[in-house]
Write an enzyme that holds these catalytic residues in place. Structure first.
Site, PDB file in Angstrom:
ATOM      1  N   HIS A 208       0.839  -1.198   0.000  1.00  0.00           N
ATOM      2  CA  HIS A 208       0.000   0.000   0.000  1.00  0.00           C
ATOM      3  C   HIS A 208       0.877   1.252   0.000  1.00  0.00           C
ATOM      4  CE1 HIS A 208       1.103  -0.404   4.239  1.00  0.00           C
ATOM      5  NE2 HIS A 208       0.746   0.862   4.427  1.00  0.00           N
ATOM      6  N   ASP A 210       0.731   5.160   1.966  1.00  0.00           N
ATOM      7  CA  ASP A 210       0.018   5.883   3.017  1.00  0.00           C
ATOM      8  C   ASP A 210      -0.758   7.046   2.398  1.00  0.00           C
ATOM      9  OD1 ASP A 210       1.130   4.159   4.827  1.00  0.00           O
ATOM     10  OD2 ASP A 210       2.540   5.593   5.684  1.00  0.00           O
ATOM     11  N   HIS A 264       4.848   0.091   0.165  1.00  0.00           N
ATOM     12  CA  HIS A 264       5.518  -0.690   1.203  1.00  0.00           C
ATOM     13  C   HIS A 264       4.549  -1.709   1.783  1.00  0.00           C
ATOM     14  CE1 HIS A 264       3.701   2.868   3.075  1.00  0.00           C
ATOM     15  NE2 HIS A 264       3.614   2.200   4.212  1.00  0.00           N
ATOM     16  N   ARG A 274       5.466  -8.669  16.398  1.00  0.00           N
ATOM     17  CA  ARG A 274       6.093  -7.381  16.074  1.00  0.00           C
ATOM     18  C   ARG A 274       5.152  -6.272  16.530  1.00  0.00           C
ATOM     19  NH1 ARG A 274       5.889  -3.513  11.727  1.00  0.00           N
ATOM     20  NH2 ARG A 274       7.902  -2.494  11.419  1.00  0.00           N
TER      21      ARG A 274
END
Length: 327
Positions: A208, A210, A264, A274
């Site tokens: 995607h 941002d 990313h 994570r």
């Protein structure tokens, strides 16, 4: 090992022998290739090159206390460890809880596309202008989380404003006209938890861009963030104490495509969780973005179009919807 009851039900089939410790050697193949910018002595030429060529850079000397960064991470972990049902009940407004999908879309919509399309992530969406309204005083853990978020948000606003002003200068844009293109009042913090998996190829967040002007990432020592550039994927190495700055679609439009909003993703890790904390900031409500490559639009126009595309097409189209195509 995390309590499986803290996960959304769809995530509970994970490996019950999940490792509690993470081996940093797992990141040894992560080359630290993304540009580095020092906030205390910003070189406009280096900043411009990073924004044009990468759309992402590592920020050092940002003066956000390391203790605050670590405390917020640790407090977020405690809040994530609450039962799934508790999180659904406690976090409705103004802080909201989401899972299986980016926060831009309602929780669970990814499930309609089948379990293989779920983003392996859960998170809290925190509008900083409203976080003081979060009723957490009766619970010491939630109250501490709120206070840390408030302090962290003030630092993020400072960083975003400083970096944006440097970018405006670099692009030779009118500083007065550009002021409404980034408003601290729009700032959001999103805390993410990516469950560990027995599989190694699951996506914590699909490919995607941002939608923000800027995104500022504080990630833990567990890797997973990957940047797509020159038709290949680059792992973004986690380096404690540094921030990752990611340009969003609004910045690309403001720069008239001189700067890049990079693609990313986040890969979920095998048998280890994570955690990350990301700040997003947007143009002022009603602020019109004008450039020769795009029809005039506001962030509200953009967000409505993205949500409509996700609903009808199943994915975000983004800036292409507003592009002026030359015949």
């Amino acid at each position: 090992m995390s309590n499986l009851g803290s996960y959304p039900p769809a995530f509970r089939h994970q490996n019950k022998e999940q490792s509690q410790k993470y081996d940093p050697a797992d990141e040894e193949d992560s080359l630290d290739l993304i540009p580095l910018i020092d906030l205390q002595c910003i070189r406009l030429d280096k900043l411009g090159e990073a924004c044009k060529e990468w759309g992402m850079f590592r920020l050092v000397n940002h003066q956000v206390p390391l203790t605050l960064m670590n405390q917020l991470q640790e407090q977020a972990k405690k809040v994530f460890s609450l039962s799934f049902e508790s999180k659904q009940r406690l976090f409705t407004s103004p802080v909201s809880y989401f899972w299986g999908t980016p926060a831009l879309t309602p929780s669970g919509t990814a499930l309609s596309r089948g379990p293989n399309n779920i983003n392996w992530v859960e998170g809290f969406n925190v509008p900083l202008s409203q976080v003081s309204q979060f009723q957490a005083d009766e619970d010491p853990m939630l109250r501490s989380f709120r206070l840390l978020l408030e302090e962290y948000g003030r630092h993020m606003g400072r960083l975003a404003k400083t970096l944006f002003e440097a970018m405006v200068k670099n692009l030779n844009l009118d500083s007065e006209e550009s002021k409404s293109n980034l408003s601290e009042s729009t700032g959001y913090v999103r805390a993410y938890r990516y469950p560990g998996l027995p599989e190694t190829e699951a996506l914590g967040m699909e490919l995607h861009t941002d939608s923000s002007v800027l995104s500022i990432l504080n990630q833990d020592i567990v890797g997973g963030l990957e940047l797509f550039k020159d038709d290949k994927w680059f792992k973004v190495k986690p380096i404690p104490g540094t921030m990752i700055i990611n340009l969003g679609d609004m910045m690309q439009a403001i720069s008239n495509d001189e700067y890049m909003s990079p693609k990313h993703r986040v890969k979920a890790k095998k048998q280890v969780e994570r955690f990350s904390i990301c700040y997003f900031v947007f143009p002022e409500e009603g602020s019109v973005i004008r450039s020769s490559n795009y029809k005039p639009f506001t962030y509200s126009d953009f967000r409505a179009q993205v949500q409509d595309d996700i609903k009808t097409l199943g994915y975000k189209v983004g800036l292409e919807r507003f592009k002026i195509h030359q015949d």
